[in-house]
Write a protein that holds these residues in place. Structure first.
Motif, PDB file in Angstrom:
ATOM      1  N   GLU A  40       0.832  -1.204   0.000  1.00  0.00           N
ATOM      2  CA  GLU A  40       0.000   0.000   0.000  1.00  0.00           C
ATOM      3  C   GLU A  40       0.865   1.251   0.000  1.00  0.00           C
ATOM      4  N   ALA A  41       1.962   1.217   0.758  1.00  0.00           N
ATOM      5  CA  ALA A  41       2.875   2.372   0.784  1.00  0.00           C
ATOM      6  C   ALA A  41       3.553   2.547  -0.574  1.00  0.00           C
ATOM      7  N   ALA A  42       3.907   1.441  -1.222  1.00  0.00           N
ATOM      8  CA  ALA A  42       4.532   1.521  -2.540  1.00  0.00           C
ATOM      9  C   ALA A  42       3.564   2.075  -3.578  1.00  0.00           C
ATOM     10  N   ALA A  43       2.275   1.680  -3.479  1.00  0.00           N
ATOM     11  CA  ALA A  43       1.280   2.196  -4.412  1.00  0.00           C
ATOM     12  C   ALA A  43       1.070   3.691  -4.228  1.00  0.00           C
ATOM     13  N   ILE A  44       1.093   4.149  -2.965  1.00  0.00           N
ATOM     14  CA  ILE A  44       0.945   5.591  -2.699  1.00  0.00           C
ATOM     15  C   ILE A  44       2.133   6.361  -3.265  1.00  0.00           C
ATOM     16  N   ASP A  45       3.320   5.764  -3.200  1.00  0.00           N
ATOM     17  CA  ASP A  45       4.531   6.419  -3.718  1.00  0.00           C
ATOM     18  C   ASP A  45       4.643   6.344  -5.234  1.00  0.00           C
ATOM     19  N   GLY A  46       3.681   5.665  -5.880  1.00  0.00           N
ATOM     20  CA  GLY A  46       3.664   5.604  -7.335  1.00  0.00           C
ATOM     21  C   GLY A  46       4.468   4.478  -7.938  1.00  0.00           C
ATOM     22  N   ALA A  47       4.765   3.425  -7.179  1.00  0.00           N
ATOM     23  CA  ALA A  47       5.519   2.292  -7.707  1.00  0.00           C
ATOM     24  C   ALA A  47       4.640   1.473  -8.651  1.00  0.00           C
ATOM     25  N   THR A  48       5.232   1.001  -9.726  1.00  0.00           N
ATOM     26  CA  THR A  48       4.509   0.152 -10.669  1.00  0.00           C
ATOM     27  C   THR A  48       4.447  -1.277 -10.126  1.00  0.00           C
ATOM     28  N   ASP A  49       3.640  -2.120 -10.792  1.00  0.00           N
ATOM     29  CA  ASP A  49       3.524  -3.512 -10.361  1.00  0.00           C
ATOM     30  C   ASP A  49       4.859  -4.247 -10.476  1.00  0.00           C
ATOM     31  N   MET A  50       5.609  -3.978 -11.534  1.00  0.00           N
ATOM     32  CA  MET A  50       6.901  -4.626 -11.720  1.00  0.00           C
ATOM     33  C   MET A  50       7.888  -4.195 -10.633  1.00  0.00           C
ATOM     34  N   GLN A  51       7.889  -2.919 -10.282  1.00  0.00           N
ATOM     35  CA  GLN A  51       8.766  -2.439  -9.223  1.00  0.00           C
ATOM     36  C   GLN A  51       8.397  -3.057  -7.880  1.00  0.00           C
ATOM     37  N   ALA A  52       7.099  -3.156  -7.612  1.00  0.00           N
ATOM     38  CA  ALA A  52       6.651  -3.773  -6.362  1.00  0.00           C
ATOM     39  C   ALA A  52       7.028  -5.255  -6.316  1.00  0.00           C
ATOM     40  N   PHE A  53       6.969  -5.914  -7.480  1.00  0.00           N
ATOM     41  CA  PHE A  53       7.311  -7.342  -7.521  1.00  0.00           C
ATOM     42  C   PHE A  53       8.791  -7.555  -7.237  1.00  0.00           C
ATOM     43  N   PHE A  54       9.667  -6.819  -7.913  1.00  0.00           N
ATOM     44  CA  PHE A  54      11.097  -7.052  -7.779  1.00  0.00           C
ATOM     45  C   PHE A  54      11.679  -6.468  -6.488  1.00  0.00           C
ATOM     46  N   ARG A  55      11.061  -5.416  -5.944  1.00  0.00           N
ATOM     47  CA  ARG A  55      11.621  -4.769  -4.761  1.00  0.00           C
ATOM     48  C   ARG A  55      10.928  -5.152  -3.454  1.00  0.00           C
ATOM     49  N   LEU A  56       9.720  -5.708  -3.579  1.00  0.00           N
ATOM     50  CA  LEU A  56       9.002  -6.096  -2.368  1.00  0.00           C
ATOM     51  C   LEU A  56       8.687  -7.599  -2.341  1.00  0.00           C
ATOM     52  N   THR A  57       7.985  -8.064  -3.373  1.00  0.00           N
ATOM     53  CA  THR A  57       7.527  -9.453  -3.360  1.00  0.00           C
ATOM     54  C   THR A  57       8.683 -10.443  -3.330  1.00  0.00           C
ATOM     55  N   LEU A  58       9.603 -10.321  -4.280  1.00  0.00           N
ATOM     56  CA  LEU A  58      10.713 -11.273  -4.341  1.00  0.00           C
ATOM     57  C   LEU A  58      11.596 -11.254  -3.090  1.00  0.00           C
ATOM     58  N   PRO A  59      12.007 -10.083  -2.579  1.00  0.00           N
ATOM     59  CA  PRO A  59      12.823 -10.114  -1.347  1.00  0.00           C
ATOM     60  C   PRO A  59      12.099 -10.749  -0.163  1.00  0.00           C
ATOM     61  N   MET A  60      10.800 -10.453  -0.004  1.00  0.00           N
ATOM     62  CA  MET A  60      10.073 -11.013   1.130  1.00  0.00           C
ATOM     63  C   MET A  60       9.746 -12.493   0.926  1.00  0.00           C
ATOM     64  N   MET A  61       9.739 -12.950  -0.331  1.00  0.00           N
ATOM     65  CA  MET A  61       9.459 -14.358  -0.633  1.00  0.00           C
ATOM     66  C   MET A  61      10.722 -15.190  -0.738  1.00  0.00           C
ATOM     67  N   SER A  62      11.879 -14.601  -0.536  1.00  0.00           N
ATOM     68  CA  SER A  62      13.139 -15.307  -0.800  1.00  0.00           C
ATOM     69  C   SER A  62      13.276 -16.579   0.036  1.00  0.00           C
ATOM     70  N   LYS A  63      12.897 -16.521   1.318  1.00  0.00           N
ATOM     71  CA  LYS A  63      13.031 -17.702   2.174  1.00  0.00           C
ATOM     72  C   LYS A  63      12.062 -18.805   1.747  1.00  0.00           C
ATOM     73  N   ILE A  64      10.847 -18.419   1.375  1.00  0.00           N
ATOM     74  CA  ILE A  64       9.872 -19.405   0.897  1.00  0.00           C
ATOM     75  C   ILE A  64      10.356 -20.046  -0.392  1.00  0.00           C
ATOM     76  N   ILE A  65      10.883 -19.244  -1.305  1.00  0.00           N
ATOM     77  CA  ILE A  65      11.378 -19.759  -2.578  1.00  0.00           C
ATOM     78  C   ILE A  65      12.548 -20.712  -2.341  1.00  0.00           C
ATOM     79  N   ALA A  66      13.458 -20.327  -1.443  1.00  0.00           N
ATOM     80  CA  ALA A  66      14.612 -21.186  -1.157  1.00  0.00           C
ATOM     81  C   ALA A  66      14.176 -22.523  -0.576  1.00  0.00           C
ATOM     82  N   LEU A  67      13.186 -22.507   0.312  1.00  0.00           N
ATOM     83  CA  LEU A  67      12.689 -23.747   0.901  1.00  0.00           C
ATOM     84  C   LEU A  67      12.024 -24.627  -0.145  1.00  0.00           C
ATOM     85  N   ALA A  68      11.225 -24.014  -1.036  1.00  0.00           N
ATOM     86  CA  ALA A  68      10.566 -24.778  -2.099  1.00  0.00           C
ATOM     87  C   ALA A  68      11.591 -25.391  -3.049  1.00  0.00           C
ATOM     88  N   VAL A  69      12.621 -24.627  -3.391  1.00  0.00           N
ATOM     89  CA  VAL A  69      13.683 -25.131  -4.271  1.00  0.00           C
ATOM     90  C   VAL A  69      14.409 -26.300  -3.609  1.00  0.00           C
TER      91      VAL A  69
END
Length: 324
Positions: A223-252
């Motif tokens: 929500e803060a990223a959307a208010i700051d004008g971040a695009t979906d791609m920026q939110a994915f690479f700067r928020l989603t992927l870093p916060m999902m890194s541990k889940i992704i590593a465990l799945a791998v």
């Protein structure tokens, strides 16, 4: 209803365990219901014992028995075994088929794991919605997981058939495949054919893990990223992927270990062929065991596979700092 059920369960436990609990409602007066000490103990051993026993019987014992078998040299013709602890291990490191099987196993694991990870994350992002119908789609995603791998292999074997296979005829029509060269007849195409079957069945597993991770992410940063004008791609690479890194590593890690010991699809679809183009370490161990009847050497190859998996998994855990 739940309270009544709990009361009934409590009464059954009291009657079963015999006369340390007091029953104030008894007409015959106050009774003492004596529970076994292990049932009231705070020590974890009694509760861990069933799982520990199963782990020892079905996990530790086969490994120790394989280690014992690997210390013998067997003559398949005479069925005579002699105690030679280093014979099979020296044979493993001098066997060209073991080296080729390691190469095929690593290639298979890396390709299949990459495809499943990318598709799993992409599909999870598409299904991460509360709109009508998406719950049904998420439920349907798990259907391939309930199919036995051997059945999946047979299903794709029929679809790859050069005479009546659906996938083969589609490739013929697109000009990507010639009727004179079936999918499972070439070394590279056969390996890709097995990988596609694996991807079809196990991508939903990655989807479920990724979807669970996406649903657990906090909403405030997005929500803060959307208010700051971040695009979906920026939110994915700067928020989603870093916060999902541990889940992704465990799945791998989980899928990587499972892919490294692949056997069902190879056995059903290609039987390690053509030649040894799709022969993995577990497939080679099965060939030695069932066709050559060299049980000690098959056990050695299986233990070699286990050691490789343990080393690679621990390196992965150290590098990516996976926590359980």
């Amino acid at each position: 209803n739940n309270i009544v059920s709990l009361q009934c369960l409590s009464s059954c436990v009291m009657v079963w365990c015999g006369p340390v609990m007091r029953d104030p409602d008894s007409r015959a007066g106050a009774k003492l219901i004596r529970l076994p000490r292990w049932l009231t103990s705070e020590h974890p051993f009694p509760w861990l014992f069933p799982a520990s026993a199963m782990l020892i019987v079905f996990g530790l014992y086969p490994v120790l028995y394989s280690l014992w078998l690997s210390m013998f040299k067997r003559n398949p013709a005479t069925r005579i075994e002699t105690f030679r602890p280093s014979w099979n291990w020296s044979k493993v490191f001098a066997d060209d088929r073991v080296i080729d099987a390691v190469s095929v196993t690593l290639t298979y694991t890396l390709i299949a794991l990459t495809i499943q990870l990318v598709l799993g994350l992409a599909i999870a992002l598409l299904l991460d919605s509360d709109r009508k119908g998406f719950g049904l789609l998420r439920s349907l995603m798990i259907l391939p997981l309930v199919v036995p791998p051997a059945v999946t292999g047979m299903m794709f074997l029929l679809m790859y058939d050069g005479s009546f296979g659906v996938i083969s005829h589609m490739l013929y029509g697109l000009g990507l495949l010639s009727p004179s060269t079936p999918i499972l007849a070439g070394g590279t195409s056969a390996l890709w054919g097995v990988i596609i079957a694996d991807v079809w069945q196990w991508t939903p597993f990655m989807v479920l893990i990724m979807l669970a991770g996406l649903r657990a992410l906090p909403k405030d940063p997005f929500e803060a990223a959307a208010i700051d004008g971040a695009t979906d791609m920026q939110a994915f690479f700067r928020l989603t992927l870093p916060m999902m890194s541990k889940i992704i590593a465990l799945a791998v890690l989980i899928r990587g270990i499972d892919l490294f010991r692949i056997y069902d699809y190879i056995k059903v679809m290609t039987d390690s062929g053509p030649g040894t183009a799709t022969e993995t370490l577990t497939a080679y161990a099965g060939t030695i065991y069932f066709k050559n009847a060299d049980f000690p050497y098959a056990s050695t190859v299986a233990l070699f596979t286990l050691i490789l998996v343990v080393i690679i998994a621990n390196l992965f855990i150290k590098i990516f700092k996976v926590r359980f």
